[in-house]
Design a protein around this motif. Structure first.
Motif, short mmCIF file in Angstrom:
data_model
loop_
_atom_site.label_atom_id
_atom_site.label_comp_id
_atom_site.label_asym_id
_atom_site.label_seq_id
_atom_site.Cartn_x
_atom_site.Cartn_y
_atom_site.Cartn_z
N THR A 227 0.82 -1.22 0.00
CA THR A 227 0.00 0.00 0.00
C THR A 227 0.85 1.27 0.00
O THR A 227 2.02 1.27 0.39
CB THR A 227 -0.90 0.04 1.25
N ARG A 228 0.22 2.38 -0.41
CA ARG A 228 0.88 3.69 -0.35
C ARG A 228 1.31 4.00 1.08
O ARG A 228 2.38 4.57 1.31
CB ARG A 228 -0.08 4.79 -0.83
N ALA A 232 5.05 4.87 2.05
CA ALA A 232 5.33 6.19 2.61
C ALA A 232 6.04 6.08 3.95
O ALA A 232 6.86 6.94 4.31
CB ALA A 232 4.04 6.99 2.75
N ARG A 237 8.82 9.94 -0.15
CA ARG A 237 9.00 10.06 -1.60
C ARG A 237 8.72 8.74 -2.32
O ARG A 237 8.60 8.73 -3.56
CB ARG A 237 10.43 10.52 -1.90
N ALA A 239 6.10 6.76 -1.70
CA ALA A 239 4.69 6.40 -1.52
C ALA A 239 4.03 5.93 -2.80
O ALA A 239 3.22 4.99 -2.80
CB ALA A 239 3.92 7.58 -0.93
N SER A 240 4.34 6.56 -3.93
CA SER A 240 3.66 6.24 -5.19
C SER A 240 4.48 5.32 -6.08
O SER A 240 4.17 5.18 -7.27
CB SER A 240 3.33 7.53 -5.95
N GLU A 243 2.27 2.46 -7.84
CA GLU A 243 1.28 2.92 -8.82
C GLU A 243 1.91 3.69 -9.98
O GLU A 243 1.40 3.67 -11.10
CB GLU A 243 0.23 3.78 -8.14
N ASP A 244 3.04 4.36 -9.73
CA ASP A 244 3.66 5.17 -10.79
C ASP A 244 4.60 4.37 -11.69
O ASP A 244 4.67 4.63 -12.89
CB ASP A 244 4.46 6.32 -10.19
N LYS A 245 5.33 3.39 -11.11
CA LYS A 245 6.43 2.80 -11.87
C LYS A 245 6.28 1.32 -12.19
O LYS A 245 6.95 0.83 -13.10
CB LYS A 245 7.75 3.03 -11.12
#
Length: 579
Positions: A227-228, A232, A237, A239-240, A243-245
């Motif tokens: 999870t985020r 986190a 930095r 946290a994502s 979902e982002d990468k």
């Protein structure tokens, strides 16, 4: 576009190509679809091999435990090995109905949104974290320790699926290392992608992610990433990160990822549009070529390292095996729980000793006999009573993957005397890796996951001494995979399934894979002797690996401090001290 075929109407000339991206080279094979006969093969060594000292352009020395690779070397395998294998087979490219690939894992790299490796982006060629991090890049151990401690503290449910610890080799530890050590490179990287998926992107021009690497190396369980909130807590930095990468729809093993682009067709010499199979892990795809996809059949792929993979029946929840690398729903074959464990060093350990310490008279004798030093040492050690050399070793020269999951551990040899000979140490190191394999088998069976058979694939299956030791230490028959290019052959079998030649991986494996059952039988008397030695190994294993002593960790810390400039003086500085 190449037309799909089916299992009831496979043209006699239909072939598939499999490409195995290993640690030092890539290998391509051409298999006949109807029976799996190997028609041709070729190998291409990576020009840059493994970067452990410096980047291709020079620059500062790389930190300890760094292992990087150059993505262009992977493309070169497609340009060279695939056409060479087709030529060796005398195959018409028009008869190729599919191509499959496999890769070492976790070998992971940062890319831009269009798949360009970050090391190829202007301004990043001189930055180590812009390159592919090979599976044996272990510099992220502090990040792995932090992830494990936080996950245990928070009671993260996914931790048990990895035997209680995730590895420094995996995506999240290496990703956190990237963030901490090169935040600019981390920000520029749109994707953090397994090389297994990146090479498929290069072939078919579209990004895909496979269930296997996501589950075993990316902590994807029960349809979710960490999870985020958890990420986190590691670093705001971070946290994502998921979902982002790395988050992307996951494709099952044996499915079609797409068709060859015009660019990839030009590289390989295959028709544009040829079906490309979803990417996969080298060890896992080997189960298809060794015909070991049935539940309870453990497959050990023995080379520089060893991966142990096995399927178990699907159920509500998998068993929790301490120190396993992971268990993933459909990770090896759709519909079954796929288990993985492993040993970080096996053939590497034998080579280390033979190349660096067994010279002198042994080396001269081997040269005079026209045999390799490995063959000489194996021949000298064969037939001696177990324990006659008085040694027991710990096979942790590359750390311990299973069952301790600790890459800060190091090798140990106990019992050395002035009478110890090179073949004694060589035999003890072989035995140590066999004890490590037995530790893994014992962990599975004590956790309620029965091991019905033990099959060996990889180059070490050709060493009779090594195989005899393993049969005796395990106390069970060894089956040997038929193919000498088992991962590449497995990738080709996946390609046959992806092209529609068979309904799925099990059917393609049954038709195209194979192994020789009971190829090496244990000797009951030697097994009984090895039982006593295994007890000594277990004592040392638990003492150094489970908290009896932190000596090995302290040695590693002292070494790293010295290499990073914080230890005892050396060289010219030492000379100045003694003037």
């Amino acid at each position: 576009m190449t037309a799909a075929v089916n299992a009831h109407n496979i043209p006699d000339g239909a072939v598939v190509v499999g490409v195995d991206f290993g640690t030092l080279s890539g290998r391509a094979v051409v298999l006949r679809v109807r029976d799996g006969a190997e028609l041709g093969a070729a190998e291409h060594p990576y020009p840059h091999a493994v970067l452990t000292d410096r980047l291709p352009g020079g620059g500062p020395a790389l930190p300890p435990d760094t292992a990087l690779q150059v993505p262009e070397d992977y493309r070169e395998v497609l340009r060279r090995a695939v056409p060479a294998a087709l030529a060796d087979a005398g195959a018409d490219p028009a008869d190729v109905i599919g191509i499959g690939t496999d890769f070492t894992a976790c070998t992971v790299l940062p890319t831009t949104a269009d798949g360009t490796p970050l090391c190829e982006v202007p301004g990043f060629a001189d930055r180590p974290h812009a390159y592919a991090k090979l599976w044996k890049h272990h510099a992220a151990q502090p990040e792995a320790d932090e992830i494990n401690a936080l996950a245990a503290e928070r009671g993260e449910p996914w931790l048990a699926r990895y035997g209680g610890k995730i590895s420094s080799e995996w995506e999240f530890a290496k990703g956190l290392e990237l963030l901490r050590e090169d935040p600019e490179a981390y920000g520029r990287a749109d994707r953090w992608i397994e090389a297994a998926d990146w090479i498929v992107w290069e072939l078919c021009g579209r990004e895909t992610r496979n269930v296997s690497t996501a589950g075993y190396k990316g902590i994807h369980q029960d349809g979710a990433w960490p999870t985020r909130d958890f990420l986190a807590a590691l670093d705001p930095r971070f946290a994502s990160f998921a979902e982002d990468k790395i988050a992307f729809p996951l494709s099952p093993q044996g499915e079609r990822a797409g068709g060859l682009t015009a660019r990839a067709a030009a590289w390989t010499g295959l028709p544009e549009g040829t079906p490309v199979a979803v990417g996969t892990i080298d060890a896992h795809v080997t189960a298809a070529s060794a015909d070991t996809v049935a539940p309870g059949e453990m497959l050990a792929i023995m080379g520089t390292s060893t991966c142990h993979v096995m399927n178990a029946e699907a159920g509500a929840a998998p068993a929790e095996v301490p120190g396993m690398c992971g268990v993933v729903d459909g990770g090896i074959v759709p519909g079954l729980w796929g288990y993985e464990a492993g040993q970080s060093g096996v053939g590497d350990i034998f080579a280390w000793f033979a190349d660096s310490f067994a010279g002198g008279a042994a080396s001269r004798e081997a040269a005079e006999n026209g045999e390799s030093l490995h063959d000489l040492l194996s021949r000298r050690a064969t037939g001696r009573p177990p324990g006659a050399h008085g040694l027991v070793a710990l096979d942790w020269h590359s750390g311990n993957r299973s069952v301790l999951v600790d890459h800060d551990l190091s090798g140990v040899i106990a019992g050395l005397t002035l009478a110890t000979r090179p073949e004694d140490v060589y035999a003890a190191l072989v035995e140590a890796t066999a004890y490590g394999a037995r530790t893994i088998v014992d962990a599975f069976e004590s956790s309620g996951v029965p091991v019905h058979g033990f099959t060996v694939a990889g180059g070490l299956k050709r060493n009779p001494f090594v195989m005899g030791v393993y049969a005796d230490v395990l106390g069970r028959p060894l089956h040997l995979a038929d193919s000498d290019q088992a991962p590449a052959a497995g990738a080709a079998i996946h390609a046959a399934a992806a092209a529609g030649a068979y309904p799925g991986i099990p059917e393609a494996s049954a038709a195209m894979g194979g192994r020789t059952r009971d190829a090496v039988l244990p000797d009951p008397g030697r097994t009984a002797a090895y039982d006593r030695l295994y007890a000594v190994y277990t004592d040392l294993h638990d003492h150094f690996g489970r908290g009896g002593s932190d000596a090995l960790h302290r040695l590693r810390a002292i070494r790293n401090a010295a290499l990073n400039g914080g230890g005892a003086p050396a060289g010219a500085e030492h000379e100045e001290r003694i003037r």
